[in-house]
Design a protein around this motif. Structure first.
Motif: not given
Lengths: 507, 253
Positions: A108-134
């Motif tokens: 369905h072309r839904i963008a996904v943002c994979p996320q662990g403990g969300n402790t990253g320091l380069v903005g990699g672990s949170v969505p930029v727009f409205d990506e679904v967070v896994l």
């Protein structure tokens, strides 16, 4: 023993014991990433009722978070530098669920943002727009710990510190240790090839991860979960998932080689007056402490102040321009202490080290390590932090700091320009803190920092990764040819580009 | 200037998880990291500050226990104490050593060393007894100032501020006296490298309870040491009504 339970809080001058990296309540919310940065939303689907229905049918209502207030903490990184606006957080428990989610999202072309403990320091672990967070938080099963081989097999969402605690009961420990250990997930560590404080001794994750299981963008499960030390059958595919920051697939299970927990741990905290002397002490530490040397960190005066002034932690010694932390791990404390004391007497005797302390008491070691591990947290109180994580040739390790102090000498917005980091690995964490985000300061730092690093043949991201903040600078450390191969691999693994879009790979 | 005696006990470090021995005779101490009882560290710090302010002429630290107790004496010496006294008590005798014994040992040493002020931690974090200061004062028939959060020494007396329910209590007592240190008395220093090196050359005198004429035969028998009950897992309730009915069911409201 009622008092013991409260002691760590009461007695530790350095405050709460099990510090977790999470957003402080009531703290300032950053501007939306889409507004602060020039980035355009990809051609992805906008989440609709049918999509949500599929997710709730699969996971139930408890594991699909849609409440806006609850979604917020998944949308903001913990250093509060970026913010997405996802309205759907998914919390699978099994590889099969991850597979079904990705397969559906891919179709369905839904963008996904994979996320662990969300402790990253380069903005990699949170969505930029409205990506679904896994989010992998519920994938926290430990499958096996083998006492003889030292191999741990677990799910990607296990918190690093919990794994270390489980291993400690079996006389083992995790090969990596980092400030975020109380919150970060092993899956995130592997996906970002996290380095940390023990890398000098125990090597990086490309060495200690024996195998893993990952799910590709189309939902296909790739079983690479080997527990073998040696396995030269075909391409070493696991390495593609280590450090690719969720762009090629989501790591779901990990087999990792764990060393024996050292019977003897000693920690020295030293004060020095110049970077030249730091290099001399490093050389001597490698020579005199050899096989027991486990960590060699350095902190400059201005950095230590974020702990002593902002966090009110206590330093064991008075003020010096530079500090070093040296930790030894060994199997016999008498031997280690003899080596360490000989080394310390030497470097004090020849004037390289001006003052210091040494201890093997766990409570004191913890308080001293807090001065190193809580630096990132302390910086947040300065306001906005421009953080850089570069590898440089060891003799140039500290050169960025004086250079940048000169460049920004007349900027009143700047609170602090400082450096600290993994001296033994040649990896310096360099930061400029301001009371708030400033485009003017950013323009003076970037791309200068990257050009400076590139000229010295350093790496513009030593251990933090590329994430959202650095794709356009990858070329400072990677050749055009290698960037082409990265893009080809991405195309092959994730042709629709649904996994962690806008990140890692340059346009 | 006063001569100060501090008591320092070797205990399992507070950052270490305590494990009960399988036979329930005590807790596992072999291979477990120990350190100075944190409240004794505060006592040492106070004594060393008295010396630095030229209020004290000499500071002596005493530790009763097995050979490894010398490690905490070395720490005390590295913090600035002048001399250590190790009263060796080991094996089964140490397991049943109690404040009643330790206070007699401290009292005897205080007399031998012509001590003016004894400072000990208010309690040890392993047995939580909180008796040594009081008993020592009893044995010597000296005044006592316990749970001190501030100590000011006068010429012939000493003023102690104590944290009590509802505020601060200030008491003045004659010297010699026995004091016990509370948490907020001070923040102990780290032993610095030059002082750790100097401490290696400072004397530690070895004694036995017998040398001091103190009988340490057991007055208690340890019947069983048990783990505290494990906390039961909580449960998430969907709403307040549910919460109230659950609390009622369990008889909490």
């Amino acid at each position: 023993m009622l008092s013991r339970r409260f002691l760590s809080k009461l007695l530790s001058p350095n405050g709460a014991k099990n510090f977790k990296r999470s957003l402080a309540i009531g703290s300032k919310i950053p501007e939306l990433t889409k507004d602060r940065y020039p980035v355009r939303r990809g051609e992805f689907a906008i989440l609709n009722k049918e999509h949500l229905q599929f997710f709730t049918d699969l996971l139930g209502t408890q594991r699909v978070v849609t409440d806006p207030a609850e979604c917020e903490s998944y949308n903001i990184d913990w250093i509060r530098s970026v913010r997405g606006y996802s309205t759907c957080i998914l919390k699978p428990k099994t590889t099969e669920e991850v597979s079904k989610i990705l397969s559906f999202c891919n179709d369905h072309r839904i963008a996904v943002c994979p996320q662990g403990g969300n402790t990253g320091l380069v903005g990699g672990s949170v969505p930029v727009f409205d990506e679904v967070v896994l989010n992998t938080a519920l994938m926290n099963q430990i499958y096996d710990i083998n006492d003889t081989s030292g191999v741990l097999i677990c799910q990607a969402g296990c918190v690093l510190e919990n794994l270390d605690t489980a291993l400690a009961e079996r006389g083992l420990m995790m090969p990596l240790d980092l400030g975020a250990k109380g919150s970060c997930h092993l899956g995130g560590n592997v996906s970002t090839n996290a380095g940390g404080l023990r890398l000098l001794r125990y090597g990086n994750l490309h060495g200690s991860v024996l195998g893993l299981e990952a799910v590709k963008a189309d939902g296909q499960i790739v079983d690479l979960l080997s527990t073998l030390k040696k396995d030269n059958t075909g391409f070493h595919l696991k390495h593609l998932f280590i450090g690719s920051e969720g762009a090629l697939g989501i790591v779901t299970k990990i087999a990792i080689q764990c060393p024996a927990k050292p019977k003897a741990v000693n920690l020295a905290f030293l004060g020095l007056n110049s970077f030249e002397n730091i290099l001399k002490v490093l050389t001597q530490a490698k020579r005199d402490l050899g096989e027991v040397l486990a960590s060699c960190e350095m902190i400059d005066e201005s950095t230590l102040e974020v702990c002593t002034d902002n966090l009110k932690l206590k330093s064991p010694i008075s003020n010096f321009p530079f500090y070093m932390l040296i930790e030894t791990h060994g199997s016999n404390n008498e031997h280690d202490q003899e080596k360490l004391n000989g080394f310390l007497e030497d470097v004090m005797g020849n004037g390289l080290v001006l003052d210091g302390t040494v201890t093997n008491e766990p409570s004191k070691m913890k308080n001293i390590w807090d001065l190193r591990e809580r630096i990132t947290e302390g910086f947040i109180q300065d306001g906005y932090v421009f953080k850089y994580d570069v590898s440089l040739p060891i003799e140039n390790f500290y050169s960025l700091v004086p250079e940048m102090r000169q460049r920004l000498a007349n900027d009143e917005e700047v609170v602090r320009i400082s450096g600290y980091g993994h001296l033994g690995d040649g990896n310096v964490h360099f930061q400029v803190s301001c009371r708030q985000f400033s485009q003017n300061i950013l323009n003076k730092i970037e791309p200068f920092v990257y050009e400076f690093t590139s000229k010295l043949r350093g790496s513009i991201s030593a251990e933090h990764g590329i994430g959202f903040r650095k794709p356009k600078y990858v070329h400072y450390s990677k050749s055009a040819e290698s960037i082409v191969i990265m893009k080809q691999l991405k195309e092959m693994f994730d042709p629709n580009g649904i996994l962690n879009p806008y990140k890692v790979i340059p346009n | 200037m006063a001569r100060v005696l501090v008591g320092v006990k070797r205990v399992i470090d507070y950052a270490v998880k305590i494990r009960v021995k399988p036979d329930k005779s005590g807790v596992v101490t072999d291979g477990v990291k120990h350190s100075m009882n944190p409240f004794d560290e505060i006592a040492v710090e106070e004594a060393v500050r008295m010396k630095e302010k030229k209020i004290a002429s000499e500071v002596i630290a005493v530790s009763c226990g097995p050979a490894q107790s010398q490690e905490v004496l070395r720490t005390a010496l590295a913090m600035g104490v002048d001399k250590g006294i190790h009263v060796e008590v080991s094996g089964p005798e140490y397991e049943t050593l109690q404040p009643i014994h330790v206070s007699k040992i401290l009292a005897k040493i205080a007399q031998n060393e012509k001590i003016d002020v004894i400072i000990v931690g208010k309690q040890a974090i392993d047995d939580d007894c909180n008796q040594t200061a009081q008993m020592t004062a009893g044995v010597l028939d000296w005044p006592q100032g316990t749970f001190a959060s501030k100590i000011e020494k006068g010429d012939k007396d000493i003023t102690i501020t104590r944290e009590v329910d509802g505020g601060l209590e200030v008491i003045k007592c004659k010297l010699p006296a026995v004091l016990s240190a509370d948490l907020r008395l001070n923040e102990p220093r780290y032993a610095t490298l030059p002082n750790i090196m100097k401490a290696k050359k400072k004397p530690i005198q070895k004694l036995t309870p017998k040398d001091l004429g103190v009988d340490v035969s057991p007055r208690i028998k340890i019947i069983s040491v048990e783990d505290p009950p494990t906390r039961q897992a909580g449960q998430i309730v969907p709403d307040v009504d549910n919460l109230i009915s659950k609390l009622k069911e369990a008889g909490h409201c």
